[in-house]
Structure formats: C-alpha cells, structure tokens
Design a protein around this motif. Structure first.
Motif, PDB file in Angstrom:
ATOM      1  N   MET A   1       0.860  -1.189   0.000  1.00  0.00           N
ATOM      2  CA  MET A   1       0.000   0.000   0.000  1.00  0.00           C
ATOM      3  C   MET A   1       0.893   1.235   0.000  1.00  0.00           C
ATOM      4  N   PRO A   2       0.691   2.172  -0.917  1.00  0.00           N
ATOM      5  CA  PRO A   2       1.560   3.353  -0.982  1.00  0.00           C
ATOM      6  C   PRO A   2       1.586   4.124   0.328  1.00  0.00           C
ATOM      7  N   LYS A   3       2.778   4.573   0.685  1.00  0.00           N
ATOM      8  CA  LYS A   3       3.016   5.424   1.855  1.00  0.00           C
ATOM      9  C   LYS A   3       2.900   4.694   3.189  1.00  0.00           C
ATOM     10  N   PHE A   4       2.635   3.398   3.163  1.00  0.00           N
ATOM     11  CA  PHE A   4       2.563   2.637   4.404  1.00  0.00           C
ATOM     12  C   PHE A   4       3.660   1.585   4.421  1.00  0.00           C
ATOM     13  N   PHE A   5       4.333   1.447   5.572  1.00  0.00           N
ATOM     14  CA  PHE A   5       5.347   0.402   5.731  1.00  0.00           C
ATOM     15  C   PHE A   5       4.680  -0.967   5.706  1.00  0.00           C
ATOM     16  N   ILE A   6       3.632  -1.138   6.497  1.00  0.00           N
ATOM     17  CA  ILE A   6       2.782  -2.324   6.455  1.00  0.00           C
ATOM     18  C   ILE A   6       1.350  -1.836   6.640  1.00  0.00           C
ATOM     19  N   ALA A   7       0.477  -2.197   5.701  1.00  0.00           N
ATOM     20  CA  ALA A   7      -0.920  -1.743   5.789  1.00  0.00           C
ATOM     21  C   ALA A   7      -1.590  -2.337   7.027  1.00  0.00           C
TER      22      ALA A   7
ATOM     23  N   VAL B   1      18.382  -9.078  10.263  1.00  0.00           N
ATOM     24  CA  VAL B   1      17.159  -8.554   9.662  1.00  0.00           C
ATOM     25  C   VAL B   1      17.160  -7.030   9.805  1.00  0.00           C
ATOM     26  N   ILE B   2      17.025  -6.327   8.680  1.00  0.00           N
ATOM     27  CA  ILE B   2      17.050  -4.862   8.672  1.00  0.00           C
ATOM     28  C   ILE B   2      15.714  -4.347   8.165  1.00  0.00           C
ATOM     29  N   ALA B   3      15.077  -3.472   8.934  1.00  0.00           N
ATOM     30  CA  ALA B   3      13.838  -2.817   8.507  1.00  0.00           C
ATOM     31  C   ALA B   3      14.180  -1.448   7.926  1.00  0.00           C
ATOM     32  N   LYS B   4      13.695  -1.186   6.721  1.00  0.00           N
ATOM     33  CA  LYS B   4      13.883   0.108   6.070  1.00  0.00           C
ATOM     34  C   LYS B   4      12.506   0.751   5.944  1.00  0.00           C
ATOM     35  N   VAL B   5      12.241   1.762   6.752  1.00  0.00           N
ATOM     36  CA  VAL B   5      10.905   2.356   6.836  1.00  0.00           C
ATOM     37  C   VAL B   5      10.891   3.666   6.056  1.00  0.00           C
ATOM     38  N   GLU B   6      10.060   3.699   5.016  1.00  0.00           N
ATOM     39  CA  GLU B   6       9.937   4.889   4.179  1.00  0.00           C
ATOM     40  C   GLU B   6       8.495   5.387   4.113  1.00  0.00           C
TER      41      GLU B   6
ATOM     42  N   ALA C   1      15.058   4.677   9.187  1.00  0.00           N
ATOM     43  CA  ALA C   1      13.862   5.350   8.678  1.00  0.00           C
ATOM     44  C   ALA C   1      14.219   6.605   7.898  1.00  0.00           C
ATOM     45  N   ALA C   2      13.341   6.967   6.974  1.00  0.00           N
ATOM     46  CA  ALA C   2      13.537   8.129   6.113  1.00  0.00           C
ATOM     47  C   ALA C   2      12.975   9.384   6.768  1.00  0.00           C
ATOM     48  N   ILE C   3      13.806  10.399   6.887  1.00  0.00           N
ATOM     49  CA  ILE C   3      13.376  11.687   7.444  1.00  0.00           C
ATOM     50  C   ILE C   3      12.346  12.320   6.516  1.00  0.00           C
ATOM     51  N   GLY C   4      11.261  12.793   7.108  1.00  0.00           N
ATOM     52  CA  GLY C   4      10.217  13.451   6.335  1.00  0.00           C
ATOM     53  C   GLY C   4       9.211  12.506   5.713  1.00  0.00           C
ATOM     54  N   GLU C   5       9.467  11.204   5.763  1.00  0.00           N
ATOM     55  CA  GLU C   5       8.549  10.227   5.176  1.00  0.00           C
ATOM     56  C   GLU C   5       8.079   9.190   6.184  1.00  0.00           C
ATOM     57  N   ALA C   6       8.976   8.719   7.026  1.00  0.00           N
ATOM     58  CA  ALA C   6       8.626   7.681   8.000  1.00  0.00           C
ATOM     59  C   ALA C   6       7.885   8.294   9.186  1.00  0.00           C
ATOM     60  N   VAL C   7       6.841   7.604   9.601  1.00  0.00           N
ATOM     61  CA  VAL C   7       6.044   8.007  10.768  1.00  0.00           C
ATOM     62  C   VAL C   7       5.762   6.746  11.577  1.00  0.00           C
ATOM     63  N   PHE C   8       5.925   6.849  12.880  1.00  0.00           N
ATOM     64  CA  PHE C   8       5.681   5.712  13.762  1.00  0.00           C
ATOM     65  C   PHE C   8       4.522   6.036  14.698  1.00  0.00           C
TER      66      PHE C   8
ATOM     67  N   ILE D   1      14.572   3.734  17.042  1.00  0.00           N
ATOM     68  CA  ILE D   1      15.156   3.130  15.856  1.00  0.00           C
ATOM     69  C   ILE D   1      16.668   3.318  15.902  1.00  0.00           C
ATOM     70  N   ASN D   2      17.377   2.685  14.978  1.00  0.00           N
ATOM     71  CA  ASN D   2      18.831   2.856  14.934  1.00  0.00           C
ATOM     72  C   ASN D   2      19.230   4.256  14.491  1.00  0.00           C
ATOM     73  N   ARG D   3      18.595   4.687  13.367  1.00  0.00           N
ATOM     74  CA  ARG D   3      19.016   5.959  12.803  1.00  0.00           C
ATOM     75  C   ARG D   3      17.965   6.478  11.821  1.00  0.00           C
ATOM     76  N   ALA D   4      17.799   7.787  11.778  1.00  0.00           N
ATOM     77  CA  ALA D   4      16.968   8.442  10.772  1.00  0.00           C
ATOM     78  C   ALA D   4      17.890   9.110   9.761  1.00  0.00           C
ATOM     79  N   LEU D   5      17.637   8.868   8.478  1.00  0.00           N
ATOM     80  CA  LEU D   5      18.486   9.379   7.415  1.00  0.00           C
ATOM     81  C   LEU D   5      17.648  10.118   6.378  1.00  0.00           C
ATOM     82  N   PRO D   6      18.249  11.073   5.649  1.00  0.00           N
ATOM     83  CA  PRO D   6      17.528  11.688   4.525  1.00  0.00           C
ATOM     84  C   PRO D   6      17.019  10.616   3.568  1.00  0.00           C
ATOM     85  N   ALA D   7      15.852  10.834   3.010  1.00  0.00           N
ATOM     86  CA  ALA D   7      15.204   9.819   2.186  1.00  0.00           C
ATOM     87  C   ALA D   7      16.101   9.316   1.057  1.00  0.00           C
ATOM     88  N   LYS D   8      16.859  10.209   0.433  1.00  0.00           N
ATOM     89  CA  LYS D   8      17.707   9.810  -0.694  1.00  0.00           C
ATOM     90  C   LYS D   8      18.908   8.971  -0.253  1.00  0.00           C
TER      91      LYS D   8
END
Length: 204
Positions: free
Chosen positions: A1-7, A44-49, A68-75, A124-131
């Motif tokens: 599902m777009p914009k969701f890590f897991i629907a 196991v690595i989770a990449k949350v965008e 997780a991606a800064i500006g995109e990931a929400v918990f 989380i481990n770290r938040a990084l710029p989306a790119k």
C-alpha cells in the motif's frame, strides 16, 4: 500500500471480533512474525519509508536494526484509541530501547511521531535523509552478507542471552539494592547456621 510500511491488515479483525467474548488468536500474527524475525539466524534490517503504525511498528522493532527516512517515516501505536493494548512484543521492546518513561510517553498517548524523534529517543537505529536511506541500508546489508553466516547467527544468539543476563544482574546484584539483597542473604544464612548449631547442642 503506498506510503505505508505495512498496511493495517488487522483493523478489520477488530471490528469483526465478538463483543462479548475474548478472541485473541487472530491477533497473534505479528507476535509470531516478530519472534520468527528475532530468532532467525540472519541479520534482519527494517527500512521504513512510510507510515508504520500498530503491526507496522511491531514488525519494524522486531527486526535487528531499523532505519527510517526523514520526512517520510512516521511511527505510532494507536491501539489505545480502540481500547486495545499493543501486541507483537511492543509492550516490551519500546521500554528496553527508550526506557520506561519515554515508552509511557509513546504508548498510552497513541500519537504519531517522526523518524527524527524516533532516532532521538532510541526507538530506531538511525533516521536518514530519504535519498540516503536506500544506499545506506543496501551497503550495510551487503557488508554483513560477506561475513560467515554462522558468525552472524551466533552474534544474534549471544546478544539475546547477554541482554537477559545484564538485566538480571542489575536487578539482583547492582547498586545499593543489590548490596542489600546480598547482605540479607548473608544474614539469613548466618541465622540458619546458628539454629542448626543450637539443635546439635541440644541433642548432645
């Protein structure tokens, strides 16, 4: 599902669950998945965008690492809004990562929080710029994959044992309370020894 890590695959089960009896079996899916990830002999690595709420958070935190991606990931853990308690291990993992006070800020409020705050709190481990997120995670995964699989599996196994032993040591043997417990045990042992000595004297 777009914009969701897991629907939110479990929400329909909340609405369809019986109102008069407890029916928790169908809500064990994320718990089983989380335990499978935790016990898997691979890293196991989770990449949350995107948005990770409820089961999404639970799966993300069950992974060995979460980026997780800064500006995109929400918990978020909004279960409390529906009168539910987070399952899938997320009553236990957040306090171990963030500490009790911050976990109680996150879980009972049921509000969303950003990747930056999750990073700052240790969620989380770290938040990084989306790119940068994708290349960073790919590079990390490829590096880990070059090492002997048995070594990675052993690291995961001993890490869990080490954490449990450390918590037990802090509970029983650390600080003033630990010294007090040891003192109480010594006193109890001394009293028991005195009692046995008196009994032997009486028999004579």
């Amino acid at each position: 599902m777009p914009k969701f890590f897991i629907a939110h695959s479990g929400l329909h089960r909340v609405g369809s669950a019986p109102k008069t009896t407890s029916n928790t079996r169908t809500f064990r899916l994320t718990q089983m998945l989380g335990e499978r990830l935790r016990n898997m002999p691979k890293a196991v690595i989770a990449k949350v965008e995107g948005i990770a709420r409820c089961g999404g958070c639970e799966i993300a935190l069950a992974a060995d690492m979460c980026f997780a991606a800064i500006g995109e990931a929400v918990f978020g853990q909004p279960e409390v809004v529906c009168g539910l308690v987070p399952c899938g291990g997320n009553t236990q993992r957040p306090p171990r990562r963030m500490g009790r006070a911050r976990a109680l800020e996150v879980l009972p409020a049921g509000a969303d929080f950003s990747a930056e705050l999750a990073d700052r709190y240790g969620y989380i481990n770290r938040a990084l710029p989306a790119k940068e997120l994708g290349p960073f995670v790919d590079k990390l995964a490829r590096r880990i994959a070059t090492f002997p699989p048995t070594t990675i599996a052993h690291l995961k196994k001993v890490r869990g044992h080490g954490v449990r032993r450390l918590r037990l040591r802090r509970l029983v043997g650390g600080g003033a309370r630990g010294r007090s417990l040891r003192s109480e045990r010594s006193d109890t042992g001394a009293r028991a020894s005195d009692t046995r000595s008196r009994r032997r004297d009486l028999r004579r």
